[in-house]
Write a protein that holds these residues in place. Structure first.
Motif, PDB file in Angstrom:
ATOM      1  N   VAL A 188      44.724  14.046  70.318  1.00 47.85           N
ATOM      2  CA  VAL A 188      45.739  15.024  69.909  1.00 47.85           C
ATOM      3  C   VAL A 188      47.080  14.305  69.754  1.00 47.85           C
ATOM      4  CG1 VAL A 188      46.943  17.170  70.490  1.00 47.85           C
ATOM      5  CG2 VAL A 188      44.533  16.880  71.121  1.00 47.85           C
ATOM      6  N   TYR A 189      47.705  14.513  68.587  1.00 48.52           N
ATOM      7  CA  TYR A 189      49.026  13.959  68.291  1.00 48.52           C
ATOM      8  C   TYR A 189      49.979  15.109  67.972  1.00 48.52           C
ATOM      9  CZ  TYR A 189      46.768   9.393  67.680  1.00 48.52           C
ATOM     10  OH  TYR A 189      46.069   8.231  67.874  1.00 48.52           O
ATOM     11  N   ALA A 190      51.263  14.898  68.271  1.00 47.62           N
ATOM     12  CA  ALA A 190      52.275  15.893  67.914  1.00 47.62           C
ATOM     13  C   ALA A 190      53.599  15.196  67.681  1.00 47.62           C
ATOM     14  CB  ALA A 190      52.432  16.934  69.030  1.00 47.62           C
ATOM     15  N   SER A 191      54.426  15.811  66.870  1.00 50.99           N
ATOM     16  CA  SER A 191      55.804  15.346  66.787  1.00 50.99           C
ATOM     17  C   SER A 191      56.393  15.470  68.187  1.00 50.99           C
ATOM     18  CB  SER A 191      56.595  16.188  65.774  1.00 50.99           C
ATOM     19  OG  SER A 191      57.430  17.125  66.376  1.00 50.99           O
ATOM     20  N   ASP A 192      57.441  14.709  68.452  1.00 52.80           N
ATOM     21  CA  ASP A 192      58.007  14.717  69.802  1.00 52.80           C
ATOM     22  C   ASP A 192      58.993  15.853  70.036  1.00 52.80           C
ATOM     23  OD1 ASP A 192      59.941  13.732  68.110  1.00 52.80           O
ATOM     24  OD2 ASP A 192      60.463  12.004  69.360  1.00 52.80           O
ATOM     25  N   LEU A 193      59.051  16.826  69.123  1.00 53.04           N
ATOM     26  CA  LEU A 193      59.920  17.982  69.320  1.00 53.04           C
ATOM     27  C   LEU A 193      59.200  19.029  70.171  1.00 53.04           C
ATOM     28  CD1 LEU A 193      61.453  18.265  65.734  1.00 53.04           C
ATOM     29  CD2 LEU A 193      62.424  17.165  67.768  1.00 53.04           C
ATOM     30  N   TYR A 194      59.979  19.799  70.913  1.00 50.23           N
ATOM     31  CA  TYR A 194      59.413  20.720  71.903  1.00 50.23           C
ATOM     32  C   TYR A 194      58.408  21.693  71.295  1.00 50.23           C
ATOM     33  CZ  TYR A 194      58.861  24.448  75.238  1.00 50.23           C
ATOM     34  OH  TYR A 194      58.305  25.396  76.058  1.00 50.23           O
ATOM     35  N   ARG A 195      58.725  22.281  70.142  1.00 48.01           N
ATOM     36  CA  ARG A 195      57.872  23.343  69.608  1.00 48.01           C
ATOM     37  C   ARG A 195      56.476  22.853  69.240  1.00 48.01           C
ATOM     38  NH1 ARG A 195      62.089  22.217  66.136  1.00 48.01           N
ATOM     39  NH2 ARG A 195      61.676  21.901  63.912  1.00 48.01           N
ATOM     40  N   THR A 196      56.351  21.595  68.813  1.00 43.57           N
ATOM     41  CA  THR A 196      55.019  21.072  68.510  1.00 43.57           C
ATOM     42  C   THR A 196      54.286  20.669  69.777  1.00 43.57           C
ATOM     43  OG1 THR A 196      56.103  18.989  67.999  1.00 43.57           O
ATOM     44  CG2 THR A 196      55.401  20.321  66.138  1.00 43.57           C
ATOM     45  N   CYS A 197      54.995  20.058  70.716  1.00 50.88           N
ATOM     46  CA  CYS A 197      54.350  19.672  71.981  1.00 50.88           C
ATOM     47  C   CYS A 197      53.847  20.903  72.730  1.00 50.88           C
ATOM     48  CB  CYS A 197      55.328  18.881  72.857  1.00 50.88           C
ATOM     49  SG  CYS A 197      55.751  17.251  72.191  1.00 50.88           S
ATOM     50  N   ALA A 198      54.649  21.974  72.729  1.00 54.66           N
ATOM     51  CA  ALA A 198      54.234  23.211  73.404  1.00 54.66           C
ATOM     52  C   ALA A 198      53.021  23.818  72.713  1.00 54.66           C
ATOM     53  CB  ALA A 198      55.399  24.205  73.438  1.00 54.66           C
ATOM     54  N   THR A 199      52.975  23.780  71.399  1.00 54.00           N
ATOM     55  CA  THR A 199      51.832  24.327  70.658  1.00 54.00           C
ATOM     56  C   THR A 199      50.577  23.497  70.898  1.00 54.00           C
ATOM     57  OG1 THR A 199      53.379  25.098  68.956  1.00 54.00           O
ATOM     58  CG2 THR A 199      51.039  25.073  68.377  1.00 54.00           C
ATOM     59  N   ALA A 200      50.745  22.193  70.986  1.00 56.38           N
ATOM     60  CA  ALA A 200      49.599  21.299  71.189  1.00 56.38           C
ATOM     61  C   ALA A 200      48.873  21.565  72.504  1.00 56.38           C
ATOM     62  CB  ALA A 200      50.056  19.840  71.127  1.00 56.38           C
ATOM     63  N   THR A 223      37.550  13.072  65.415  1.00 59.08           N
ATOM     64  CA  THR A 223      38.168  14.330  65.031  1.00 59.08           C
ATOM     65  C   THR A 223      39.484  14.438  65.785  1.00 59.08           C
ATOM     66  OG1 THR A 223      36.018  15.366  64.652  1.00 59.08           O
ATOM     67  CG2 THR A 223      37.899  16.838  64.975  1.00 59.08           C
ATOM     68  N   VAL A 224      40.565  14.594  65.033  1.00 55.20           N
ATOM     69  CA  VAL A 224      41.911  14.510  65.590  1.00 55.20           C
ATOM     70  C   VAL A 224      42.682  15.775  65.246  1.00 55.20           C
ATOM     71  CG1 VAL A 224      44.041  13.141  65.584  1.00 55.20           C
ATOM     72  CG2 VAL A 224      41.838  12.005  65.266  1.00 55.20           C
ATOM     73  N   ALA A 225      43.453  16.278  66.208  1.00 49.96           N
ATOM     74  CA  ALA A 225      44.373  17.389  65.963  1.00 49.96           C
ATOM     75  C   ALA A 225      45.781  16.827  65.886  1.00 49.96           C
ATOM     76  CB  ALA A 225      44.268  18.426  67.070  1.00 49.96           C
ATOM     77  N   VAL A 226      46.502  17.180  64.824  1.00 53.41           N
ATOM     78  CA  VAL A 226      47.868  16.697  64.605  1.00 53.41           C
ATOM     79  C   VAL A 226      48.780  17.906  64.447  1.00 53.41           C
ATOM     80  CG1 VAL A 226      49.387  15.368  63.088  1.00 53.41           C
ATOM     81  CG2 VAL A 226      47.036  14.587  63.499  1.00 53.41           C
ATOM     82  N   PHE A 227      49.802  17.996  65.294  1.00 54.31           N
ATOM     83  CA  PHE A 227      50.733  19.122  65.290  1.00 54.31           C
ATOM     84  C   PHE A 227      52.054  18.682  64.670  1.00 54.31           C
ATOM     85  CE2 PHE A 227      47.552  20.144  68.327  1.00 54.31           C
ATOM     86  CZ  PHE A 227      47.435  21.524  68.308  1.00 54.31           C
ATOM     87  N   SER A 228      52.467  19.421  63.618  1.00 53.16           N
ATOM     88  CA  SER A 228      53.693  19.047  62.932  1.00 53.16           C
ATOM     89  C   SER A 228      54.437  20.313  62.489  1.00 53.16           C
ATOM     90  CB  SER A 228      53.383  18.102  61.763  1.00 53.16           C
ATOM     91  OG  SER A 228      54.567  17.536  61.239  1.00 53.16           O
ATOM     92  N   HIS A 229      55.157  20.228  61.364  1.00 51.38           N
ATOM     93  CA  HIS A 229      56.127  21.251  60.965  1.00 51.38           C
ATOM     94  C   HIS A 229      55.910  21.676  59.522  1.00 51.38           C
ATOM     95  CE1 HIS A 229      58.517  20.208  64.594  1.00 51.38           C
ATOM     96  NE2 HIS A 229      57.963  19.032  64.381  1.00 51.38           N
ATOM     97  N   GLY A 230      56.400  22.891  59.193  1.00 46.87           N
ATOM     98  CA  GLY A 230      56.135  23.500  57.901  1.00 46.87           C
ATOM     99  C   GLY A 230      56.476  22.665  56.682  1.00 46.87           C
TER     100      GLY A 230
END
Length: 200
Positions: A51-63, A135-142
């Motif tokens: 699991v990867y996410a941008s380091d901003l709070y809203r993506t980390c919280a969603t992840a 299989t990887v989950a990536v959390f990012s922004h619109g």
């Protein structure tokens, strides 16, 4: 073949109150927390290796919806951030419309003539290359996701305005064959009912 689930963050306060957030942080709303719970149910039976996410709070919280139940580590990456909104950061969209209406129209239509200083780009190609046959989950922004998908699909900048906006926690699935991304599905929010869909 590497499978990537590309997921937009849950509804944040700036989404709710119509504030340009770019790389600014804001808390997840109550509806956003319900979106995260729905996302967790969606991924409960889907095997995920990383699991990867941008380091901003809203993506980390969603992840949290994916990495916590599966006991995985969260890898944060600033290359997955939203574009920087420059002087618009933390301003209400209404004020931006009053002061820079033409530029806001450019932004809303993904006009390539609109430029934000300090804009970031998605790091999905690198992540895919580092995760062969996983299989990887990536959390990012619109906006970051829209522009990445435009590049994947070969949509020229003058047609970016035709690309749909994705709901909060919407899921796009991509397959990486080592050279090319293939879109399996895009912007799916079927795990949300109208009571928790931001776009509804």
């Amino acid at each position: 073949m590497t499978t990537i689930y590309l997921i937009r963050h849950a509804e944040a306060e700036a989404n709710l109150y119509r504030i340009a957030q770019g790389q600014a942080n804001s808390s997840i709303t109550d509806r956003g927390e319900r979106q995260i719970q729905a996302l967790a149910r969606r991924f409960a039976d889907i095997p995920i290796d990383a699991v990867y996410a941008s380091d901003l709070y809203r993506t980390c919280a969603t992840a949290r919806a994916v990495y916590v139940p599966k006991g995985l580590e969260l890898h944060t990456d600033p290359d997955l951030r939203e574009i920087h909104m420059g002087r618009w950061e933390d301003l209400p969209w209404g004020l931006v419309r009053q002061t820079e209406g033409e530029r806001l129209t450019q932004f809303n239509h993904s006009d390539p003539a609109w430029v934000a200083p300090g804009g970031e780009s998605l790091g999905d190609r690198r992540i895919a290359g580092e995760s062969p046959d996983q299989t990887v989950a990536v959390f990012s922004h619109g906006t970051a996701i829209r522009q990445f998908l435009a590049n994947v699909k070969g949509v020229p900048p003058e047609e970016w305005h035709d690309l749909p906006h994705a709901d909060n926690t919407s899921v796009t699935c991509l397959a990486w064959d080592g050279e090319t991304f293939h879109v399996i599905f895009e912007g799916d929010n079927s795990h949300l009912d109208d009571s928790i869909s931001t776009l509804a």
